[in-house]
Scaffold this motif. Structure first.
Motif, mmCIF file in Angstrom:
data_model
loop_
_atom_site.group_PDB
_atom_site.id
_atom_site.type_symbol
_atom_site.label_atom_id
_atom_site.label_comp_id
_atom_site.label_asym_id
_atom_site.label_seq_id
_atom_site.Cartn_x
_atom_site.Cartn_y
_atom_site.Cartn_z
ATOM 1 N N ALA A 96 -0.599 0.889 7.850
ATOM 2 C CA ALA A 96 -0.872 -0.029 6.740
ATOM 3 C C ALA A 96 -0.165 -1.355 6.909
ATOM 4 N N ASP A 97 -0.582 -2.308 6.084
ATOM 5 C CA ASP A 97 0.172 -3.540 5.875
ATOM 6 C C ASP A 97 1.152 -3.264 4.740
ATOM 7 N N PHE A 98 2.446 -3.436 5.016
ATOM 8 C CA PHE A 98 3.456 -3.248 3.985
ATOM 9 C C PHE A 98 3.836 -4.613 3.417
ATOM 10 N N LEU A 99 4.009 -4.671 2.118
ATOM 11 C CA LEU A 99 4.374 -5.912 1.447
ATOM 12 C C LEU A 99 5.659 -5.702 0.662
ATOM 13 N N PRO A 138 -0.485 7.356 -2.796
ATOM 14 C CA PRO A 138 0.877 7.581 -3.297
ATOM 15 C C PRO A 138 1.714 6.320 -3.121
ATOM 16 N N PRO A 139 2.572 5.986 -4.088
ATOM 17 C CA PRO A 139 3.421 4.805 -3.948
ATOM 18 C C PRO A 139 4.419 4.984 -2.813
ATOM 19 N N PRO A 140 4.847 3.902 -2.175
ATOM 20 C CA PRO A 140 5.785 4.004 -1.050
ATOM 21 C C PRO A 140 7.213 4.253 -1.523
ATOM 22 N N ASN A 141 8.033 4.736 -0.590
ATOM 23 C CA ASN A 141 9.468 4.897 -0.821
ATOM 24 C C ASN A 141 10.195 3.654 -0.321
ATOM 25 N N GLN A 156 13.939 -0.924 3.930
ATOM 26 C CA GLN A 156 12.929 -0.101 4.587
ATOM 27 C C GLN A 156 11.951 0.454 3.555
ATOM 28 N N CYS A 157 10.662 0.410 3.907
ATOM 29 C CA CYS A 157 9.601 0.951 3.063
ATOM 30 C C CYS A 157 8.752 1.894 3.915
ATOM 31 N N TRP A 158 8.368 3.022 3.355
ATOM 32 C CA TRP A 158 7.519 3.954 4.111
ATOM 33 C C TRP A 158 6.600 4.719 3.161
ATOM 34 N N ASN A 159 5.496 5.222 3.750
ATOM 35 C CA ASN A 159 4.536 5.993 2.979
ATOM 36 C C ASN A 159 4.364 7.366 3.617
ATOM 37 N N GLN A 160 3.268 8.027 3.319
ATOM 38 C CA GLN A 160 3.059 9.381 3.815
ATOM 39 C C GLN A 160 1.974 9.410 4.893
ATOM 40 N N GLY A 161 2.225 8.649 5.955
ATOM 41 C CA GLY A 161 1.345 8.754 7.112
ATOM 42 C C GLY A 161 0.201 7.776 7.172
ATOM 43 N N TYR A 162 0.199 6.749 6.324
ATOM 44 C CA TYR A 162 -0.867 5.748 6.388
ATOM 45 C C TYR A 162 -0.426 4.599 7.283
ATOM 46 N N CYS A 221 8.114 -2.297 -2.969
ATOM 47 C CA CYS A 221 7.122 -2.372 -1.893
ATOM 48 C C CYS A 221 5.756 -1.863 -2.367
ATOM 49 N N SER A 222 4.741 -2.296 -1.664
ATOM 50 C CA SER A 222 3.413 -1.706 -1.767
ATOM 51 C C SER A 222 2.814 -1.740 -0.367
ATOM 52 N N TYR A 223 1.681 -1.098 -0.174
ATOM 53 C CA TYR A 223 1.020 -1.142 1.135
ATOM 54 C C TYR A 223 -0.490 -1.144 0.959
ATOM 55 N N ARG A 224 -1.156 -1.630 1.987
ATOM 56 C CA ARG A 224 -2.608 -1.659 2.034
ATOM 57 C C ARG A 224 -3.050 -0.947 3.308
ATOM 58 N N PRO A 225 -3.749 0.182 3.198
ATOM 59 C CA PRO A 225 -4.204 0.887 4.403
ATOM 60 C C PRO A 225 -4.970 -0.049 5.320
ATOM 61 N N TRP A 226 -4.666 0.009 6.621
ATOM 62 C CA TRP A 226 -5.226 -0.979 7.534
ATOM 63 C C TRP A 226 -6.752 -0.934 7.577
#
Length: 266
Positions: free
Chosen positions: A149-152, A120-123, A141-147, A190-195
């Motif tokens: 991760a590296d946030f970019l 899912p895309p981040p908020n 601020q950027c956040w996801n649903q419990g992953y 923002c985007s993120y990459r699960p660690w």
């Protein structure tokens, strides 16, 4: 396998074993360079400083593809059709010259990061607000649903992320821009990459727009600037008056000396 090809491969292994790494490294590029999703086609181009016979492509330090060039070319291309998760990773290339045992050093690594739309895309949120004055500290601020991760943090018009933050457990990253100027105005996302899967990326999420307005000087600063200007003007006038006084005084003294006994006028 043809005897000539077998001899070339054997020569390469002997060169690698003897540490014959004297040639300049090639450079590796990825096409398209960004925005590649699972299932897309990608091409690696190994740019050679001189023509070569064998070119190798490595992923994570392990050989994956090789190419024998029967013509003198300065670029070798390796294409991957319909990428999957196993193709994501860090790649390098290497070459060997015709009819020699010399092999180059490996190129600098190039990352193939694949966008996985199952994430899912981040908020995203912006503080203190959409429109701020110059010098304000801004937080995104950027956040996801419990992953974990590296946030970019991305900014429209910039080819690469402008900030990165690694969170192993938390799911909210805070990016701070200190003392913003009008140059910081723009659209951010923002985007993120699960660690655990650092070469897979979420889609880019919603964006926020920051407007930085030039801030006029506070009234107190204006008054101080006026006082400083007046003081400097008075000081300049005083210096001029003193200089004029000394010039006139010296002239008067010279005239009196000229009119006295023994002077030029006697």
């Amino acid at each position: 396998m043809a005897p000539m090809e077998l001899a070339l491969i054997l020569g390469w292994w002997l060169a690698a074993a003897s540490g014959a790494q004297k040639l300049p490294p090639p450079s590796l590029s990825l096409h398209p360079s960004q925005g590649v999703s699972l299932g897309d086609n990608v091409t690696f181009r190994c740019h050679l400083p001189q023509s070569a016979a064998w070119v190798w492509l490595y992923k994570g330090g392990l050989w994956t593809h090789n190419m024998y060039q029967d013509k003198e070319q300065d670029t070798a291309e390796f294409s991957i059709l319909s990428t999957n998760r196993e193709h994501a990773g860090s790649y390098q290339c290497q070459y060997r010259l015709y009819w020699t045992a010399e092999t180059s050093e490996k190129s600098d690594p190039v990352e193939l990061v694949l966008t996985d739309h199952s994430f899912p895309p981040p908020n995203i949120s912006l503080s203190p607000g959409k429109r701020v004055g110059t010098g304000t500290n801004v937080s995104i601020q950027c956040w996801n649903q419990g992953y974990g991760a590296d946030f970019l943090l991305h900014k429209d018009g910039c080819s690469a992320p402008i900030q990165r933050q690694e969170l192993l457990v938390e799911d909210k990253a805070t990016f701070t821009i200190l003392g913003v100027t009008p140059a910081d105005s723009g659209t951010y996302s923002c985007s993120y990459r699960p660690w655990a899967q650092r070469f897979l990326s979420s889609p880019i999420g919603n964006n926020v727009t920051l407007e930085v307005a030039p801030t006029p000087a506070p009234p107190g600063d204006a008054r101080r600037s006026l006082v400083v200007a007046v003081v400097r003007g008075c000081a300049a006038a005083l210096v001029f008056a003193l200089g004029l006084y000394f010039v006139l005084d010296a002239r008067s003294l010279w005239v009196r000396r000229g009119d006295g006994p023994g002077g030029e006028g006697s």
